[in-house]
Every structure is written in C-alpha cells, then in structure tokens.
Design a protein around this motif. Structure first.
Motif, mmCIF file in Angstrom:
data_model
loop_
_atom_site.group_PDB
_atom_site.id
_atom_site.type_symbol
_atom_site.label_atom_id
_atom_site.label_comp_id
_atom_site.label_asym_id
_atom_site.label_seq_id
_atom_site.Cartn_x
_atom_site.Cartn_y
_atom_site.Cartn_z
ATOM 1 N N PRO A 76 0.834 -1.210 0.000
ATOM 2 C CA PRO A 76 0.000 0.000 0.000
ATOM 3 C C PRO A 76 0.863 1.253 0.000
ATOM 4 O O PRO A 76 1.856 1.342 0.719
ATOM 5 C CB PRO A 76 -0.798 -0.137 1.297
ATOM 6 N N GLY A 77 0.458 2.208 -0.823
ATOM 7 C CA GLY A 77 1.234 3.438 -0.952
ATOM 8 C C GLY A 77 1.972 3.516 -2.281
ATOM 9 O O GLY A 77 2.262 4.608 -2.778
ATOM 10 N N HIS A 78 2.262 2.346 -2.857
ATOM 11 C CA HIS A 78 2.905 2.329 -4.173
ATOM 12 C C HIS A 78 1.890 2.750 -5.236
ATOM 13 O O HIS A 78 0.705 2.425 -5.144
ATOM 14 C CB HIS A 78 3.442 0.935 -4.470
ATOM 15 N N ALA A 79 2.358 3.435 -6.255
ATOM 16 C CA ALA A 79 1.470 3.973 -7.284
ATOM 17 C C ALA A 79 0.670 2.880 -7.999
ATOM 18 O O ALA A 79 -0.461 3.124 -8.454
ATOM 19 C CB ALA A 79 2.292 4.759 -8.307
ATOM 20 N N ASP A 80 1.211 1.683 -8.099
ATOM 21 C CA ASP A 80 0.534 0.599 -8.816
ATOM 22 C C ASP A 80 -0.208 -0.360 -7.890
ATOM 23 O O ASP A 80 -0.814 -1.336 -8.377
ATOM 24 C CB ASP A 80 1.559 -0.206 -9.632
ATOM 25 N N TYR A 81 -0.163 -0.118 -6.594
ATOM 26 C CA TYR A 81 -0.723 -1.111 -5.662
ATOM 27 C C TYR A 81 -2.232 -1.275 -5.807
ATOM 28 O O TYR A 81 -2.724 -2.404 -5.945
ATOM 29 C CB TYR A 81 -0.389 -0.728 -4.217
ATOM 30 N N GLU A 82 -2.984 -0.192 -5.766
ATOM 31 C CA GLU A 82 -4.444 -0.289 -5.770
ATOM 32 C C GLU A 82 -4.953 -0.972 -7.033
ATOM 33 O O GLU A 82 -5.863 -1.817 -6.982
ATOM 34 C CB GLU A 82 -5.073 1.096 -5.619
ATOM 35 N N ARG A 83 -4.369 -0.626 -8.168
ATOM 36 C CA ARG A 83 -4.784 -1.255 -9.426
ATOM 37 C C ARG A 83 -4.483 -2.745 -9.406
ATOM 38 O O ARG A 83 -5.351 -3.579 -9.749
ATOM 39 C CB ARG A 83 -4.079 -0.589 -10.608
ATOM 40 N N THR A 84 -3.288 -3.092 -9.000
ATOM 41 C CA THR A 84 -2.876 -4.501 -8.997
ATOM 42 C C THR A 84 -3.682 -5.297 -7.976
ATOM 43 O O THR A 84 -4.117 -6.424 -8.253
ATOM 44 C CB THR A 84 -1.372 -4.617 -8.679
ATOM 45 N N HIS A 85 -3.905 -4.715 -6.814
ATOM 46 C CA HIS A 85 -4.692 -5.355 -5.758
ATOM 47 C C HIS A 85 -6.124 -5.583 -6.237
ATOM 48 O O HIS A 85 -6.693 -6.673 -6.060
ATOM 49 C CB HIS A 85 -4.661 -4.476 -4.505
ATOM 50 N N GLY A 86 -6.712 -4.570 -6.865
ATOM 51 C CA GLY A 86 -8.076 -4.693 -7.371
ATOM 52 C C GLY A 86 -8.197 -5.746 -8.448
ATOM 53 O O GLY A 86 -9.173 -6.513 -8.482
ATOM 54 N N GLU A 87 -7.217 -5.795 -9.352
ATOM 55 C CA GLU A 87 -7.231 -6.802 -10.413
ATOM 56 C C GLU A 87 -7.164 -8.207 -9.823
ATOM 57 O O GLU A 87 -7.859 -9.122 -10.283
ATOM 58 C CB GLU A 87 -6.060 -6.583 -11.369
ATOM 59 N N PHE A 88 -6.329 -8.381 -8.813
ATOM 60 C CA PHE A 88 -6.209 -9.706 -8.197
ATOM 61 C C PHE A 88 -7.529 -10.120 -7.550
ATOM 62 O O PHE A 88 -7.988 -11.252 -7.724
ATOM 63 C CB PHE A 88 -5.088 -9.717 -7.153
ATOM 64 N N LEU A 89 -8.147 -9.205 -6.804
ATOM 65 C CA LEU A 89 -9.407 -9.530 -6.136
ATOM 66 C C LEU A 89 -10.508 -9.862 -7.141
ATOM 67 O O LEU A 89 -11.293 -10.796 -6.935
ATOM 68 C CB LEU A 89 -9.838 -8.377 -5.241
ATOM 69 N N ASP A 90 -10.577 -9.106 -8.230
ATOM 70 C CA ASP A 90 -11.603 -9.369 -9.246
ATOM 71 C C ASP A 90 -11.407 -10.740 -9.884
ATOM 72 O O ASP A 90 -12.369 -11.480 -10.121
ATOM 73 C CB ASP A 90 -11.578 -8.281 -10.324
ATOM 74 N N HIS A 91 -10.152 -11.075 -10.154
ATOM 75 C CA HIS A 91 -9.867 -12.372 -10.768
ATOM 76 C C HIS A 91 -10.168 -13.501 -9.789
ATOM 77 O O HIS A 91 -10.737 -14.536 -10.170
ATOM 78 C CB HIS A 91 -8.412 -12.428 -11.220
ATOM 79 N N TYR A 92 -9.819 -13.282 -8.527
ATOM 80 C CA TYR A 92 -10.094 -14.317 -7.524
ATOM 81 C C TYR A 92 -11.599 -14.505 -7.341
ATOM 82 O O TYR A 92 -12.085 -15.631 -7.231
ATOM 83 C CB TYR A 92 -9.435 -13.946 -6.199
ATOM 84 N N GLU A 93 -12.346 -13.411 -7.320
ATOM 85 C CA GLU A 93 -13.801 -13.503 -7.159
ATOM 86 C C GLU A 93 -14.420 -14.323 -8.292
ATOM 87 O O GLU A 93 -15.382 -15.073 -8.069
ATOM 88 C CB GLU A 93 -14.407 -12.107 -7.127
ATOM 89 N N ALA A 94 -13.876 -14.205 -9.475
ATOM 90 C CA ALA A 94 -14.391 -14.957 -10.615
ATOM 91 C C ALA A 94 -13.929 -16.407 -10.603
ATOM 92 O O ALA A 94 -14.442 -17.225 -11.380
ATOM 93 C CB ALA A 94 -13.937 -14.290 -11.917
ATOM 94 N N HIS A 95 -12.989 -16.719 -9.725
ATOM 95 C CA HIS A 95 -12.398 -18.062 -9.700
ATOM 96 C C HIS A 95 -12.665 -18.765 -8.367
ATOM 97 O O HIS A 95 -11.989 -19.720 -8.017
ATOM 98 C CB HIS A 95 -10.886 -17.955 -9.932
#
Length: 234
Positions: A75-94
């Motif tokens: 958290p705090g890194h410029a790419d964290y929120e996007r990457t974290h959100g992508e992971f959660l969305d993919h996990y939710e679909a799986h």
C-alpha cells in the motif's frame, strides 16, 4: 498426530459448546485457486509463475500478501491499488473452482453435526468472497454461524469476532474451541477464553515456530482433531 502445547486449567470436560474454524488453511484448502489467480496475473504481465509452495505459505495473509509476493507492491505504491483490485476481481471470478475441504474435514463436521455441536467460521476473509465460496462448496447451509470482518469493528487477533460468533450461537465461549493456522487465530482464541487448536497442516510460513504460538493443542490433520474430540468426549 496431536501435540499438547500448554495446559489450561479452564479446559472443560465433555462436549464443547461450539467448534469454530478459521477459513483459509484451516477449514478449506483454498490455495489452489490463489495459486492459479496470482500466476495468471503474473503471466499477463509477462512474469514467470511462482512455485506453488511459495504462494501456498502466504495464503492465510490474504490478498495484500499475494500482491506483495507476486509483484513486490505494498500500500502506498502507485501501482498497488490497481494490482490489488485486479487480483481480487480475478479471484472472485475463480472462487470454489479448485478449493475444497481439507482431507478428513467432512467427517469431522459430520461428527459435530450428529451430536448437535454447532460449528462455524470466523475469518478475516471479507463476506464478498466468503459467502459465495461457502455456497459454491455447499457448506453455507451446514455452517451455524459465519463471521467476517464486515461484521465487526476489530479483525483478528482481536477477539471481537469470536465473541460475536459465540453470542449469535447463544453459547459460552469459554467452553468453545477455535481452530486456526495463523498466530493471530491463536491470539484471538485465547483472548476470547476459548480452547485453541493450531492446524499444523495449514498455510504456515514458519512451521518451526509453531510451538511458540502457545496453542493448547497442535494437530497434523482434521482426522487427528476428530480423534482427540472423540477421546475427550468419550
């Protein structure tokens, strides 16, 4: 195998008031779906897959740990929120594709149900994932109570979620058992006055330090826990 780590003067003889489980790494082996999702996300970024065992050890630490392990982001890194959100969305679909009860767990749950001992789940996994996962594995109707971080102010290791579960079941937490595969589970259980069981079979990053958790009992698998319950309640 069953190991007793500490002696508790308040251990109650006879059947427990309830047996509560942590979810990932304790009740369910969800690591296969986490491994698939994280390595698929790495592949989309042209990164090689990580060894399954490396991912498996970190599953109990949640999506934040997955993002840190997979991409070195916090958290705090410029790419964290996007990457974290992508992971959660993919996990939710799986969800519930390759996840399953740990070996011997269904027999343990059936034994509790046959004796009208309510069992439940107390997890730091959000309801967004927990509910669909339990429904997909046909466990939602069997579980007497499910407490997620959405339902409390304080996550584990605070005891609030365990005490809320006991309250919803109408049972004395001091006569209950909590099973988990993370230090925070044992800390929460002890603070709630429950008998604590460490699941050695779970997603433990440093197995050599398991005894330092001071759980009341350490079990190698669900069958060992069932055997211990049977002998305790004979």
């Amino acid at each position: 195998m069953v190991s007793r780590s500490t002696e508790r003067s308040n251990e109650q003889p006879g059947p427990p008031s309830t047996v509560l489980f942590d979810l990932d790494g304790t009740l369910l082996d969800t690591a296969p779906d986490f491994i698939t999702c994280l390595n698929a996300q790495r592949e989309r970024q042209n990164l090689p897959g990580l060894p399954p065992d490396m991912i498996r050890r970190s599953v109990s630490n949640g999506a934040r740990a997955m993002v840190k392990l997979g991409f070195g982001l916090e958290p705090g890194h410029a790419d964290y929120e996007r990457t974290h959100g992508e992971f959660l969305d993919h996990y939710e679909a799986h969800l519930a594709v390759d996840s399953c009860l740990f070996p011997g767990m269904d027999a343990l749950l059936s034994w509790l149900e046959a004796r009208a001992i309510p069992w439940g789940i107390v997890t730091n996994k959000p309801e967004r994932f927990t509910g669909p996962l339990l429904k997909g594995l046909e466990l939602a109707h069997r579980c007497a109570v499910t407490i997620c971080p959405d339902h409390v102010t304080n996550r584990k290791p605070h005891p609030e979620s365990l005490l809320l579960a006991a309250d919803r079941l109408g049972v004395d937490p001091r006569k209950g058992i909590y099973v988990g595969d993370h230090l925070r589970d044992i800390q929460a259980g002890r603070e709630a006055g429950m008998f604590t069981v460490a699941a050695r079979y779970g997603y433990i990053e440093e197995p050599e330090k398991l005894a330092e958790w001071q759980a009341d009992l350490i079990v190698d698998d669900a069958a060992a826990l069932l055997q211990w319950l049977q002998s305790r309640n004979a």
